[in-house]
Scaffold this motif. Structure first.
Motif, mmCIF file in Angstrom:
data_model
loop_
_atom_site.group_PDB
_atom_site.id
_atom_site.type_symbol
_atom_site.label_atom_id
_atom_site.label_comp_id
_atom_site.label_asym_id
_atom_site.label_seq_id
_atom_site.Cartn_x
_atom_site.Cartn_y
_atom_site.Cartn_z
ATOM 1 N N GLN A 150 69.815 -102.905 48.702
ATOM 2 C CA GLN A 150 68.448 -103.430 49.321
ATOM 3 C C GLN A 150 67.634 -102.795 50.349
ATOM 4 N N PHE A 151 66.254 -102.967 50.179
ATOM 5 C CA PHE A 151 65.549 -102.111 51.306
ATOM 6 C C PHE A 151 65.159 -103.350 52.452
ATOM 7 N N VAL A 152 65.700 -103.149 53.720
ATOM 8 C CA VAL A 152 65.551 -104.150 54.759
ATOM 9 C C VAL A 152 64.323 -103.460 55.673
ATOM 10 N N GLU A 153 63.383 -104.361 56.035
ATOM 11 C CA GLU A 153 62.531 -104.020 57.233
ATOM 12 C C GLU A 153 62.132 -105.364 57.824
ATOM 13 N N THR A 154 61.712 -105.182 59.202
ATOM 14 C CA THR A 154 61.267 -106.327 59.717
ATOM 15 C C THR A 154 60.132 -107.016 59.467
ATOM 16 N N TYR A 155 60.138 -108.335 59.352
ATOM 17 C CA TYR A 155 58.720 -108.998 59.100
ATOM 18 C C TYR A 155 57.958 -109.188 60.139
ATOM 19 N N ARG A 174 58.668 -114.329 61.714
ATOM 20 C CA ARG A 174 58.292 -113.154 62.562
ATOM 21 C C ARG A 174 59.827 -112.570 63.074
ATOM 22 N N GLY A 175 60.090 -111.334 62.872
ATOM 23 C CA GLY A 175 61.346 -110.641 63.322
ATOM 24 C C GLY A 175 62.291 -110.789 62.689
ATOM 25 N N GLY A 176 62.283 -111.562 61.400
ATOM 26 C CA GLY A 176 63.161 -111.701 60.393
ATOM 27 C C GLY A 176 63.368 -110.340 59.636
ATOM 28 N N ASP A 177 64.524 -110.504 58.917
ATOM 29 C CA ASP A 177 64.728 -109.390 57.788
ATOM 30 C C ASP A 177 63.973 -109.667 56.477
ATOM 31 N N CYS A 178 63.213 -108.763 56.205
ATOM 32 C CA CYS A 178 62.411 -108.799 54.808
ATOM 33 C C CYS A 178 63.077 -108.202 53.937
ATOM 34 N N LEU A 179 63.552 -108.607 52.912
ATOM 35 C CA LEU A 179 64.176 -107.897 51.911
ATOM 36 C C LEU A 179 63.668 -107.425 50.582
ATOM 37 N N LYS A 180 64.090 -106.496 50.019
ATOM 38 C CA LYS A 180 63.419 -106.087 48.548
ATOM 39 C C LYS A 180 64.526 -105.185 47.799
ATOM 40 N N SER A 181 64.517 -105.383 46.717
ATOM 41 C CA SER A 181 65.715 -105.051 45.739
ATOM 42 C C SER A 181 65.434 -103.546 45.530
ATOM 43 N N LYS A 182 66.341 -102.552 45.768
ATOM 44 C CA LYS A 182 65.971 -101.164 45.680
ATOM 45 C C LYS A 182 66.671 -100.759 44.242
ATOM 46 N N TYR A 183 65.953 -99.836 43.696
ATOM 47 C CA TYR A 183 66.393 -99.030 42.362
ATOM 48 C C TYR A 183 66.276 -97.487 42.572
ATOM 49 N N ILE A 184 67.116 -96.771 41.767
ATOM 50 C CA ILE A 184 66.776 -95.407 41.655
ATOM 51 C C ILE A 184 66.220 -95.233 40.361
ATOM 52 N N GLU A 185 65.019 -94.910 40.209
ATOM 53 C CA GLU A 185 64.302 -94.389 38.800
ATOM 54 C C GLU A 185 64.302 -92.956 38.525
ATOM 55 N N THR A 186 64.904 -92.611 37.408
ATOM 56 C CA THR A 186 64.638 -91.400 36.791
ATOM 57 C C THR A 186 63.779 -91.187 35.684
ATOM 58 N N LEU A 187 62.907 -90.429 35.868
ATOM 59 C CA LEU A 187 61.703 -90.028 35.091
ATOM 60 C C LEU A 187 62.430 -89.175 33.818
ATOM 61 N N ILE A 195 62.643 -96.874 44.232
ATOM 62 C CA ILE A 195 61.356 -97.934 43.908
ATOM 63 C C ILE A 195 62.013 -99.327 44.338
ATOM 64 N N LEU A 196 61.100 -100.014 44.651
ATOM 65 C CA LEU A 196 61.362 -101.344 45.174
ATOM 66 C C LEU A 196 60.760 -102.518 44.439
ATOM 67 N N ASN A 197 61.381 -103.668 44.371
ATOM 68 C CA ASN A 197 61.065 -104.669 43.528
ATOM 69 C C ASN A 197 61.032 -105.931 44.552
#
Length: 278
Positions: A150-155, A174-187, A195-197
């Motif tokens: 996961q990619f984690v950043e502060t909201y 505000r101040g909470g963990d904002c999450l996105k699924s993270k993947y490795i894409e190979t062209l 990449i993020l989803n």
């Protein structure tokens, strides 16, 4: 009298020095490297809001887009590159031209608005590109996609535009963990990148796009938060980007600021200094 002439001569020499410096800086920026400040989150987590980098203009040769735009609304200055080098516009060719490789991160001029954008090259001239269930399909073959946590950043508000991120974990205070699924894409050429989803949306399923000759298909790495070639420029997206609109390749982040200004050194992200763009 002599003192007056000396003072006048000193002012003239100062003006000349400033003019020469501006000319040299303009030539350097036009031919070699152009500074670029990341204003939005469409390329997370490859590029973050507040990343500062220099664009390599030598990578793809030169066109009218190589001339700098000077836009300073506060002072009423709006000089577009086409106003300076419009004579070189219109034939979709480049001097010393070299085409980008699939996977390059490129700064280009938006075909409709002329605004500088930064995205990743996904489709080359003649390619057939489609997105199905969030997976990119190039010439009938899905690219490899592997989960990478996961990619984690502060909201919270980010950058000078005070943008708040979109989160896969729905409403976040505000101040909470904002999450996105993270993947490795190979062209297809072996270039791998993150990449993020965020969730399912219309841009995760598209028609088949056939990239015209002399054009390229771009996508942001933050796939659900990117205005790119999946949407035609006439309805707010980017569409296919002509070869002549490419400005240069982003190779390395020089430094990064998490604040509203690059001058706020206490907000600098020390782990991103001189980081290669992958």
């Amino acid at each position: 009298m002599a003192a007056t002439e000396q003072k006048s001569g000193g002012i003239v020499e100062t003006i000349k020095t400033v003019v020469y410096a501006l000319v040299i800086a303009g030539v350097f920026r036009s031919l070699f490297f152009q500074p670029f400040w990341i204003p939005s989150g469409s390329m997370k987590d490859t590029l973050l809001i507040g990343d500062f980098l220099f664009v390599n203009k030598m990578a793809y040769g030169y066109s009218y887009a190589s001339c700098p735009s000077v836009i300073m609304p506060r002072f009423g200055i709006n000089i577009d590159a086409a106003n300076i080098c419009g004579w070189a516009d219109g034939d979709n060719t480049r001097l010393f031209g070299s085409e980008p490789e699939r996977g390059d991160v490129v700064v280009f001029r938006h075909p409709g608005t002329g605004t500088d954008f930064i995205k990743r090259v996904i489709g080359l001239p003649g390619d057939k590109v489609q997105v199905r269930d969030g997976v990119v399909i190039i010439n009938g073959t899905p690219v490899s996609v592997e989960p990478d946590g996961q990619f984690v950043e502060t909201y919270d508000a980010q950058g000078p535009q005070r943008l708040t991120p979109r989160c896969e974990n729905a409403a976040v205070g505000r101040g909470g963990d904002c999450l996105k699924s993270k993947y490795i894409e190979t062209l297809p050429n072996g270039v791998s990148h993150s990449i993020l989803n965020i969730g399912n949306q219309s841009s995760d399923n598209t028609d088949v796009y056939t990239v015209p000759l002399g054009h390229f298909f771009f996508m942001g790495d933050n796939r659900d938060n990117s205005s790119d070639s999946r949407v035609r420029s006439i309805v707010g997206g980017v569409g296919f980007v002509p070869f002549e609109n490419l400005i240069g390749r982003a190779d390395r982040i020089m430094f990064s600021s998490a604040g509203t200004s690059m001058l706020y050194f206490w907000t600098w992200r020390s782990d991103r200094f001189f980081k290669a763009v992958q």
